[in-house]
Design a protein around this motif. Structure first.
Motif, PDB file in Angstrom:
ATOM      1  N   ASN A  46       0.793  -1.232   0.000  1.00 45.74           N
ATOM      2  CA  ASN A  46       0.000   0.000   0.000  1.00 45.74           C
ATOM      3  C   ASN A  46       0.824   1.282   0.000  1.00 45.74           C
ATOM      4  OD1 ASN A  46      -2.089  -1.806   0.277  1.00 45.74           O
ATOM      5  ND2 ASN A  46      -2.538  -1.295   2.395  1.00 45.74           N
ATOM      6  N   ASN A  47       1.953   1.287   0.690  1.00 41.07           N
ATOM      7  CA  ASN A  47       2.721   2.526   0.840  1.00 41.07           C
ATOM      8  C   ASN A  47       3.399   2.996  -0.440  1.00 41.07           C
ATOM      9  OD1 ASN A  47       4.535   0.307   1.057  1.00 41.07           O
ATOM     10  ND2 ASN A  47       6.033   1.614   2.057  1.00 41.07           N
ATOM     11  N   THR A  71      -2.627   6.058   1.341  1.00 36.92           N
ATOM     12  CA  THR A  71      -2.807   5.920   2.786  1.00 36.92           C
ATOM     13  C   THR A  71      -3.322   7.199   3.426  1.00 36.92           C
ATOM     14  OG1 THR A  71      -0.473   6.446   3.145  1.00 36.92           O
ATOM     15  CG2 THR A  71      -1.065   4.107   2.979  1.00 36.92           C
ATOM     16  N   ASP A  75      -2.333  12.281  -0.579  1.00 43.37           N
ATOM     17  CA  ASP A  75      -1.669  11.464  -1.588  1.00 43.37           C
ATOM     18  C   ASP A  75      -2.650  10.963  -2.645  1.00 43.37           C
ATOM     19  OD1 ASP A  75       0.821  11.828  -0.480  1.00 43.37           O
ATOM     20  OD2 ASP A  75       0.892   9.867   0.497  1.00 43.37           O
TER      21      ASP A  75
END
Length: 117
Positions: A46-47, A71, A75
């Motif tokens: 995910n990051n 997240t 973003d």
């Protein structure tokens, strides 16, 4: 399926062979520059979804991103801005494989109760 990208050489080669990918690539920046790739399916941790989505958009690739896109909201907005600027198609995949109705459907398929799929 043209190219499977992953970090670990042995694992990406094994997965490519198992699932029928024609080639492997270990560097995402090289993958998005390939002329024979039109769509990027982001299934990474995910990051790094946002940075990959932005890079793919800048390279003019269509994008499917596993949830979550980002997240945090800031973003997610950066990724949205990148795809809009590039004019590429994009979507987020919401997989419901553990939803009770989907699990029941799998059970019925596995038991052969709804015919051959």
């Amino acid at each position: 399926m043209q190219v499977l990208c992953g970090r670990t050489k042995a694992r990406v080669e094994q997965a490519a062979g198992q699932f029928g990918w024609a080639e492997v690539e270990r560097k995402f920046d090289r993958l998005v520059q390939r002329e024979d790739v039109d769509l990027i399916d982001i299934t990474s941790p995910n990051n790094v979804h946002v940075e990959m989505a932005i890079a793919a958009a800048k390279a003019g690739k269509q994008i499917i991103c596993e949830k979550p896109l980002a997240t945090n909201l800031a973003d997610a907005k950066k990724a949205l801005q990148a795809v809009r600027k590039a004019g590429v198609l994009h979507m987020i995949c919401h997989n419901y494989r553990r939803a009770p109705a989907v699990m029941l459907a799998k059970q019925l398929i596995d038991e052969g109760r709804i015919g051959k799929i």
